[in-house]
Structure formats: C-alpha cells, structure tokens
Scaffold this active site. Structure first.
Site, short mmCIF file in Angstrom:
data_model
loop_
_atom_site.label_atom_id
_atom_site.label_comp_id
_atom_site.label_asym_id
_atom_site.label_seq_id
_atom_site.Cartn_x
_atom_site.Cartn_y
_atom_site.Cartn_z
CG HIS A 96 -4.59 -3.18 5.05
ND1 HIS A 96 -5.16 -2.28 4.18
CD2 HIS A 96 -4.04 -4.16 4.28
CE1 HIS A 96 -4.98 -2.70 2.93
NE2 HIS A 96 -4.29 -3.82 2.97
CG HIS A 250 -0.79 -1.01 1.91
ND1 HIS A 250 -0.09 -1.91 2.66
CD2 HIS A 250 -1.72 -1.74 1.22
CE1 HIS A 250 -0.55 -3.14 2.45
NE2 HIS A 250 -1.55 -3.05 1.58
#
Length: 295
Positions: A96, A250
């Site tokens: 996300h 990440h």
C-alpha cells in the site's frame, strides 16, 4: 559541513545515509537529503535513536505534518504520531501507499524503529516510477487514462482469520468511510516523473466491474512488486526510514510470529494527486479530512 554519503542499496530504489545525525540537519544538508529522497525514493538513517520530539522535528523539515491518521487514534499526547505495533491480528501485511483513500495522501512518511524482532519484521519499499516505466506500451496507454477508487472500507481480512482484535481495529479504521478517485498514473509534483498510484486501498477501476477491476489492478501491481523494484529495510532499534509516498508502495511481511515489533510513524502533508492531463483527484464519499491534512 558534515561529510555525508548516500550509499545506494538497490539498483532502482533506496540509499543509506552515512555520516549524518539528523538532529544536526542544517539548510545545506537538508537540501542534499531532499534531493536524495527524490532520486532514491527511500532513505535509511541508521542508529539515530530519536525520541518522539526528534522524529517530529525531522519530519517537519519536509513540510507541514498530518495528524497521525484520519481515523486511528494517535499516541497519547502526540497528535502527529501513529503507533505501528505488530500485535498479531491487526498487522497491515499488504502492499500500500499510506492513506490513499483521502484526497490528499501524505507527501512522505517517516518510520522510527523502537523494538524490532531478531528476525523478520522487515519493511519492503517498491519504486512505482520504475514500475510505470516497465509497462509495455499498450498497458501504459491504458493506465495513463485510467482512474481507480481508493477506500478504507473493504474486505482486507479473510473471514476465517477475522479475530476479535481485527474486528475492533476494522471498526475504528472505517469509523469514517472514505472513497476517493485517483489517477492510476500520478505525475510527481517535484520531479515530473510518472508513477503507478495504486496499492492496497485501490479497489476498483472507474467504469469497470469489480471482477474486471481486480484483474487490471493485479496486473499493474505485478509490475510494482517485481523484485528489481524493491528495497528491503532490515531494522535495528534506533533506525529511521524516510520514503516518498508519491513514488512508492511499502509492505511489512507478517513473518515474525509472536515477537514484538514496535515502530512509530510521522507523515508529511501532501497535495492533491494530478493525472497526466492535469486532472485532480476527487472525493466520492467522506470529507476533505481537514483534521488530518492541514490546508
């Protein structure tokens, strides 16, 4: 002036900043660090051992700060700090970009390592600009015109893994429902680079069915998470990580069992994403989240 070095740790993303105490970041050094952030997308500062005030002060160099989160409470007495606690049952182990379900997602995020497990518990960061550049021409042409709906209210936990802790976390996380349409390809406001702006909160493509959307988003996401686009942060207590949310995604793998993992996050306020034709993101449900992002 401090003699600092930006040591690349991956061919496409990531650098370690050596020889810098971020508490001594004067204007000249800040200019170097900011330029390195734009180039490398993610920076690691080892052994900084900041306290809450130090992390807030460092993040503030990059612009006004957001609140800790639009819906999740902050650390008590620290309205700009979000606890990232790896309690089993509420771990955010999916790719996300932070808080893309609001119209003005953060410009950048800082993470500070406080307690980290002896193994596992890394943070993976992916370069969404090189992912876009990897797209074959027909897929890139589609992505350039596409818009995705991002929301904080979706089925991100399979029913068989729905624990009481997850239910309570979800209730808080979705206490205000946000849905925002963002361009699938975002133009970076400082570099002019194009990057794929999708990730876990992107749930549908405007104009397509849920099934069609999932297929397209999974295909595009595959380019983001190709191994050559990823930098793995192996945490030590006291480390500080800074990454550009306008050009990265990440992921925190859930691979450390019941060991403690305790980080704290401070995010820098961002602007409204813009498509390659200059169109701005638009709110579909919810509000401007002004309590979260200062005007």
């Amino acid at each position: 002036m401090a003699d600092i070095d930006f040591r690349k740790v991956g061919g496409r993303i990531g650098a370690e900043v050596v020889g810098l105490d971020v508490r001594e970041l004067d204007e000249a050094l800040f200019t170097e660090v900011n330029a390195a952030l734009l180039e490398h997308k993610a920076l690691v500062f080892r052994g900084q051992h900041l306290d809450d005030a130090g992390q807030v002060a460092f993040a503030s160099r990059f612009g006004p700060l957001t609140g800790a989160h639009p819906t999740v409470p902050s650390v008590e007495g620290q309205p700009q700090i979000l606890e990232v606690n790896g309690d089993e049952g509420i771990r955010a182990n999916n790719w996300h970009t932070d808080v893309t379900f609001v119209r003005t997602p953060p410009k950048a995020s800082t993470l500070r390592g406080i307690i980290v497990p002896p193994y596992g518990g890394n943070t993976l960061i992916a370069n969404s600009v090189t992912a876009y550049n990897d797209l074959p021409a027909p897929l890139r042409e589609f992505a350039d015109k596409a818009w995705a709906v991002h929301t904080n209210d979706y089925d991100y936990v399979q029913p068989q893994f729905e624990t009481e802790a997850r239910q309570e976390h979800r209730k808080v996380f979705t206490s205000t429902r946000y849905r925002t349409a963002h361009p699938v390809v975002r133009v970076h406001p400082e570099t002019g680079e194009r990057g794929l702006f999708i990730g876990g909160f992107a749930q549908t493509i405007v104009g397509l069915s849920t099934r069609e959307s999932r297929a397209i988003l999974d295909l595009l996401q595959h380019y983001v998470t190709r191994p050559e686009n990823i930098f793995r942060v192996q945490w030590e207590p006291g480390d500080l990580v800074l990454f550009d949310n306008r050009a990265t995604q990440h992921y925190a793998p859930d691979d450390y069992g019941d060991l403690p993992r305790h980080l704290r996050r401070v995010t820098i306020a961002g602007d409204v994403p813009v498509s390659i034709t200059g169109e701005e993101s638009r709110i579909l449900e919810g509000d401007e989240a002004r309590h979260y992002t200062p005007a």
